[in-house]
Design a protein around this motif. Structure first.
Motif, PDB file in Angstrom:
ATOM      1  N   ASN A  47       0.907  -1.461   0.418  1.00 17.94           N
ATOM      2  CA  ASN A  47       0.098   0.480  -0.024  1.00 17.94           C
ATOM      3  C   ASN A  47       0.587   1.161  -0.256  1.00 17.94           C
ATOM      4  OD1 ASN A  47      -2.661  -1.257   0.696  1.00 17.94           O
ATOM      5  ND2 ASN A  47      -2.779  -1.601   2.262  1.00 17.94           N
ATOM      6  N   ALA A  48       2.045   1.117   0.723  1.00 17.59           N
ATOM      7  CA  ALA A  48       2.860   2.354   0.973  1.00 17.59           C
ATOM      8  C   ALA A  48       3.705   2.888   0.093  1.00 17.59           C
ATOM      9  CB  ALA A  48       3.788   2.167   2.439  1.00 17.59           C
ATOM     10  N   ALA A  49       4.052   1.450  -0.873  1.00 17.41           N
ATOM     11  CA  ALA A  49       4.661   1.764  -2.630  1.00 17.41           C
ATOM     12  C   ALA A  49       4.130   2.213  -3.683  1.00 17.41           C
ATOM     13  CB  ALA A  49       5.073  -0.235  -2.504  1.00 17.41           C
ATOM     14  N   ASP A  50       4.629   3.166  -4.166  1.00 22.92           N
ATOM     15  CA  ASP A  50       4.100   3.877  -5.335  1.00 22.92           C
ATOM     16  C   ASP A  50       3.556   2.524  -6.775  1.00 22.92           C
ATOM     17  OD1 ASP A  50       5.104   6.125  -5.100  1.00 22.92           O
ATOM     18  OD2 ASP A  50       6.851   5.475  -5.031  1.00 22.92           O
ATOM     19  N   SER A  51       3.803   1.330  -6.522  1.00 24.21           N
ATOM     20  CA  SER A  51       3.841   0.539  -7.226  1.00 24.21           C
ATOM     21  C   SER A  51       3.466  -1.592  -6.460  1.00 24.21           C
ATOM     22  CB  SER A  51       4.152  -0.408  -8.914  1.00 24.21           C
ATOM     23  OG  SER A  51       5.857   0.363  -9.191  1.00 24.21           O
ATOM     24  N   ALA A  52       3.524  -2.267  -7.151  1.00 25.79           N
ATOM     25  CA  ALA A  52       4.178  -3.618  -6.884  1.00 25.79           C
ATOM     26  C   ALA A  52       3.726  -4.405  -8.317  1.00 25.79           C
ATOM     27  CB  ALA A  52       3.083  -4.329  -5.573  1.00 25.79           C
ATOM     28  N   GLY A  53       5.214  -5.062  -8.440  1.00 24.61           N
ATOM     29  CA  GLY A  53       4.393  -6.328  -9.456  1.00 24.61           C
ATOM     30  C   GLY A  53       5.571  -7.301  -9.617  1.00 24.61           C
ATOM     31  N   SER A  54       5.293  -7.833 -10.139  1.00 27.23           N
ATOM     32  CA  SER A  54       6.826  -9.160 -10.060  1.00 27.23           C
ATOM     33  C   SER A  54       7.576  -9.722 -10.252  1.00 27.23           C
ATOM     34  CB  SER A  54       5.940 -10.199 -11.891  1.00 27.23           C
ATOM     35  OG  SER A  54       6.281  -9.726 -12.489  1.00 27.23           O
ATOM     36  N   THR A  55       8.929 -10.070 -10.283  1.00 25.56           N
ATOM     37  CA  THR A  55      10.244  -9.863 -10.922  1.00 25.56           C
ATOM     38  C   THR A  55      10.337  -9.461 -11.941  1.00 25.56           C
ATOM     39  OG1 THR A  55      10.804 -12.059 -10.976  1.00 25.56           O
ATOM     40  CG2 THR A  55      11.350 -11.406  -9.346  1.00 25.56           C
ATOM     41  N   ASP A  56       9.516 -10.217 -13.417  1.00 32.21           N
ATOM     42  CA  ASP A  56       9.441  -9.476 -14.657  1.00 32.21           C
ATOM     43  C   ASP A  56       9.077  -8.032 -14.318  1.00 32.21           C
ATOM     44  OD1 ASP A  56      10.060 -10.206 -17.327  1.00 32.21           O
ATOM     45  OD2 ASP A  56       7.809  -9.733 -17.557  1.00 32.21           O
ATOM     46  N   PHE A  57       8.218  -7.727 -13.767  1.00 35.99           N
ATOM     47  CA  PHE A  57       7.788  -6.350 -13.468  1.00 35.99           C
ATOM     48  C   PHE A  57       8.905  -5.549 -13.229  1.00 35.99           C
ATOM     49  CE2 PHE A  57       5.490  -2.721 -11.046  1.00 35.99           C
ATOM     50  CZ  PHE A  57       4.403  -2.345 -11.567  1.00 35.99           C
ATOM     51  N   ILE A  58       9.087  -5.871 -11.812  1.00 38.46           N
ATOM     52  CA  ILE A  58      10.358  -4.569 -12.385  1.00 38.46           C
ATOM     53  C   ILE A  58      11.596  -4.331 -12.653  1.00 38.46           C
ATOM     54  CG2 ILE A  58      12.431  -4.304 -10.252  1.00 38.46           C
ATOM     55  CD1 ILE A  58      10.045  -5.845  -8.221  1.00 38.46           C
ATOM     56  N   LYS A  59      11.745  -5.492 -13.527  1.00 38.92           N
ATOM     57  CA  LYS A  59      13.047  -5.434 -14.187  1.00 38.92           C
ATOM     58  C   LYS A  59      12.025  -4.405 -15.182  1.00 38.92           C
ATOM     59  CE  LYS A  59      16.341  -7.673 -17.348  1.00 38.92           C
ATOM     60  NZ  LYS A  59      16.934  -7.163 -16.777  1.00 38.92           N
ATOM     61  N   LYS A  60      10.989  -4.229 -16.062  1.00 37.88           N
ATOM     62  CA  LYS A  60      10.995  -3.609 -17.368  1.00 37.88           C
ATOM     63  C   LYS A  60      10.186  -2.226 -16.915  1.00 37.88           C
ATOM     64  CE  LYS A  60       8.357  -7.597 -19.724  1.00 37.88           C
ATOM     65  NZ  LYS A  60       7.204  -7.904 -20.178  1.00 37.88           N
ATOM     66  N   ALA A  61       9.658  -1.953 -14.890  1.00 34.20           N
ATOM     67  CA  ALA A  61       9.519  -0.808 -14.762  1.00 34.20           C
ATOM     68  C   ALA A  61      10.889  -0.185 -14.943  1.00 34.20           C
ATOM     69  CB  ALA A  61       9.167  -0.767 -13.841  1.00 34.20           C
ATOM     70  N   ILE A  62      12.213  -0.628 -14.260  1.00 37.99           N
ATOM     71  CA  ILE A  62      13.406  -0.078 -14.524  1.00 37.99           C
ATOM     72  C   ILE A  62      13.916   0.574 -15.899  1.00 37.99           C
ATOM     73  CG2 ILE A  62      15.690  -0.275 -13.720  1.00 37.99           C
ATOM     74  CD1 ILE A  62      14.844  -1.065 -11.153  1.00 37.99           C
ATOM     75  N   ALA A  63      13.725  -0.491 -16.792  1.00 36.63           N
ATOM     76  CA  ALA A  63      13.823  -0.663 -18.281  1.00 36.63           C
ATOM     77  C   ALA A  63      13.381   0.922 -19.304  1.00 36.63           C
ATOM     78  CB  ALA A  63      14.148  -2.162 -18.672  1.00 36.63           C
ATOM     79  N   GLY A  64      12.088   1.078 -18.570  1.00 30.89           N
ATOM     80  CA  GLY A  64      11.021   1.799 -19.660  1.00 30.89           C
ATOM     81  C   GLY A  64      11.541   3.004 -18.583  1.00 30.89           C
ATOM     82  N   ALA A  65      12.154   3.112 -17.822  1.00 27.82           N
ATOM     83  CA  ALA A  65      12.115   4.876 -17.548  1.00 27.82           C
ATOM     84  C   ALA A  65      13.466   5.448 -18.476  1.00 27.82           C
ATOM     85  CB  ALA A  65      13.053   4.456 -16.040  1.00 27.82           C
ATOM     86  N   THR A  66      12.636   6.456 -18.802  1.00 22.72           N
ATOM     87  CA  THR A  66      13.785   7.453 -20.191  1.00 22.72           C
ATOM     88  C   THR A  66      14.161   7.965 -19.231  1.00 22.72           C
ATOM     89  OG1 THR A  66      11.712   8.526 -20.345  1.00 22.72           O
ATOM     90  CG2 THR A  66      11.697   6.578 -21.860  1.00 22.72           C
ATOM     91  N   GLU A  67      13.841   8.755 -18.149  1.00 24.66           N
ATOM     92  CA  GLU A  67      15.158   9.534 -17.003  1.00 24.66           C
ATOM     93  C   GLU A  67      16.080   8.901 -15.734  1.00 24.66           C
ATOM     94  OE1 GLU A  67      15.430  12.547 -18.574  1.00 24.66           O
ATOM     95  OE2 GLU A  67      14.389  12.468 -19.776  1.00 24.66           O
ATOM     96  N   PRO A  68      16.635   9.899 -16.061  1.00 19.43           N
ATOM     97  CA  PRO A  68      17.424   9.393 -14.821  1.00 19.43           C
ATOM     98  C   PRO A  68      16.667   9.499 -13.239  1.00 19.43           C
ATOM     99  CG  PRO A  68      19.251  10.801 -16.043  1.00 19.43           C
ATOM    100  CD  PRO A  68      18.079  10.417 -16.507  1.00 19.43           C
ATOM    101  N   THR A  69      16.512   8.342 -12.884  1.00 14.43           N
ATOM    102  CA  THR A  69      15.383   8.240 -11.826  1.00 14.43           C
ATOM    103  C   THR A  69      15.995   7.012 -10.973  1.00 14.43           C
ATOM    104  OG1 THR A  69      14.022   7.623 -13.280  1.00 14.43           O
ATOM    105  CG2 THR A  69      13.104   7.278 -11.287  1.00 14.43           C
ATOM    106  N   THR A  70      15.665   7.462  -9.133  1.00 15.21           N
ATOM    107  CA  THR A  70      16.229   7.052  -7.896  1.00 15.21           C
ATOM    108  C   THR A  70      15.025   5.274  -8.183  1.00 15.21           C
ATOM    109  OG1 THR A  70      17.146   9.106  -7.318  1.00 15.21           O
ATOM    110  CG2 THR A  70      16.582   7.029  -5.352  1.00 15.21           C
ATOM    111  N   PHE A  71      15.631   4.655  -7.479  1.00 16.41           N
ATOM    112  CA  PHE A  71      14.256   3.674  -7.295  1.00 16.41           C
ATOM    113  C   PHE A  71      14.623   2.543  -6.336  1.00 16.41           C
ATOM    114  CE2 PHE A  71      14.521   3.630 -12.074  1.00 16.41           C
ATOM    115  CZ  PHE A  71      12.620   3.560 -12.225  1.00 16.41           C
ATOM    116  N   ALA A  72      14.012   2.613  -5.043  1.00 12.88           N
ATOM    117  CA  ALA A  72      13.863   1.933  -3.761  1.00 12.88           C
ATOM    118  C   ALA A  72      12.963   0.895  -4.040  1.00 12.88           C
ATOM    119  CB  ALA A  72      13.194   2.453  -2.898  1.00 12.88           C
TER     120      ALA A  72
END
Length: 434
Positions: A330-355
């Protein structure tokens, strides 16, 4: 960026030299040792265990597979020698063998994988190599079982270290689930309602034994992954009035909540208590009955860690795995499988900080793969999956060289009767695409 194993070695050495004030921390100094030390300790004690790491406090069932002693030459070999031997054995075997590496594997092992992914992706990857004589699954026991179910009968599925199990998968066993099912049938009956929906249908997470997948296949149920759990629950609700979901309570709760199921309609079933610790009316009012199981890796993540990440890095994107507790999801911005996490980072077009709230080996690898971003694990303590960490390059070199010599060791096989029903449940899952 150094590997998780290298970081653990350095931290352990610093703490030994300088005491608790040393920079960095790991959940167990024993992680710096070779996994064969745990194999020997279990053999001497006569009691299986998961080993140091996130699942060290979980109690392993007496029937948990144990690994025999690794030959001394592999224990004593240097990293460079093991790398040379693995590379040579792979070359000698060629297309006769395929190596699968889970996202959570240590870098020192996954670097040799022909395919890297989550458990279901890897089982599917094995299907693309029908001519391979051997499938070496660098993961955990239930994953190797699934590969054996889906592969051809003449293909040998090999788990480099038999002690690489899964504490969450072990939290639901076939006898306990069958006993639960009998009690539920006594309460609900077996007759469908006016819409043709049966009283209850079983859904098992991919992280479960072949026996539980077979139970679902036999009782009209289905398997789910963290990426298609929503679709599978929708499938189940079309066919049943309620769902028995095992073994991971958190994935079940988070998925059902996202579908609008109220928390009061999600009772927990504790197999050590009468009626799972519930009143009969609570079960009759239920939509999803959750099993008392969890992942000890993802249970480590907390809302306090998220609060600190947001305070330290304004604008941080927090992504967690749905095996995390509901409050964390609930407190996170998004939740998903390992593949979801990988794709979310791969799809970020601007430098971003991810926890990121998932296993440290994967987070560490993502940070190295995407240096344009700042990527870190929510948990500041380096505490990998205990059982994934039982796979070491020494075991991989051993099973490969045995294959070169014409010997198959550590083969994982699933009984034909179990295979048939388990395959039915898996095929239903394959048909239930998001």
């Amino acid at each position: 960026m150094s590997s998780v194993n290298t970081a653990i070695q350095l931290i352990t050495r610093e703490q030994a030299e300088k005491g608790a004030a040393a920079k960095g921390s790991t959940c167990s100094p024993a992680l710096a040792k070779g996994p064969w030390d745990y194999d020997l300790a279990e053999a001497l004690a006569g009691i299986p265990a998961y080993g140091p790491g996130a699942s060290s406090a979980d109690v392993a069932p007496a029937a948990t597979p144990r690994q025999g002693q690794l030959p001394e030459e592999y224990k004593l070999a240097s990293d460079a020698e093991l790398a040379e031997r693995i590379t040579a054995a792979k070359a000698a075997l060629g297309d006769r063998a395929v190596i699968l590496g889970h996202f959570y594997q240590r870098d020192e092992v996954v670097q040799y994988a022909d395919f890297v992914g989550d458990s279901f992706q890897l089982a599917n990857a094995a299907l693309t190599r029908p001519d391979a004589e051997a499938i070496i699954f660098c993961g955990v026991h239930f994953m190797a079982e699934t590969a054996d179910i889906l592969s051809k009968p003449d293909q040998a599925v090999i788990l480099p270290n038999l002690a690489a199990g899964c504490s969450m998968a072990d939290m639901a066993d076939a006898d306990s689930v069958a006993e639960c099912w009998e009690q539920l049938e006594e309460i609900f009956g077996t007759e469908p309602d006016a819409d043709g929906r049966v009283p209850v249908i079983p859904v098992t997470y991919m992280n479960s034994s072949a026996a539980l997948k077979a139970f679902c296949g036999e009782h009209g149920g289905i398997v789910c992954t963290s990426s298609n759990a929503k679709t599978v629950l929708e499938w189940a609700f079309q066919r049943a009035q309620r769902v028995l979901f095992f073994p991971d309570q958190h994935l079940g709760r988070n998925t059902a909540k996202a579908l609008g199921v109220p928390l009061e309609q999600m009772p927990m079933w504790n197999p050590r208590k009468e009626l799972g610790g519930n009143g009969e009316q609570a079960l009759l009012d239920s939509r999803v009955i959750l099993w008392h199981g969890f992942c000890s890796v993802h249970k480590r993540f907390t809302t306090a860690q998220i609060d600190k990440a947001r305070a330290d890095y304004p604008g941080v994107q927090v992504i967690v795995h749905p095996e995390c507790p509901m409050e964390v999801v609930n407190a996170a911005d998004s939740a998903g499988s390992t593949d979801f996490i990988k794709k979310a980072i791969a799809g970020a077009t601007e430098p971003t900080t991810f926890a990121i709230g998932t296993e440290i080996n994967m987070v560490n690898r993502l940070a190295a793969e995407y240096p344009q971003h700042t990527i870190f694990c929510l948990d500041p303590v380096i505490c990998p999956c205990s059982t994934m960490y039982r796979i070491h390059p020494g075991y991989l070199a051993w099973v490969l060289e045995e294959l070169v010599a014409g010997r198959v060791v550590n083969r994982i096989t699933v009984d034909d009767a179990v295979q048939a029903n388990a395959r039915t449940a898996l095929e239903r899952m394959l048909a239930a695409r998001p």
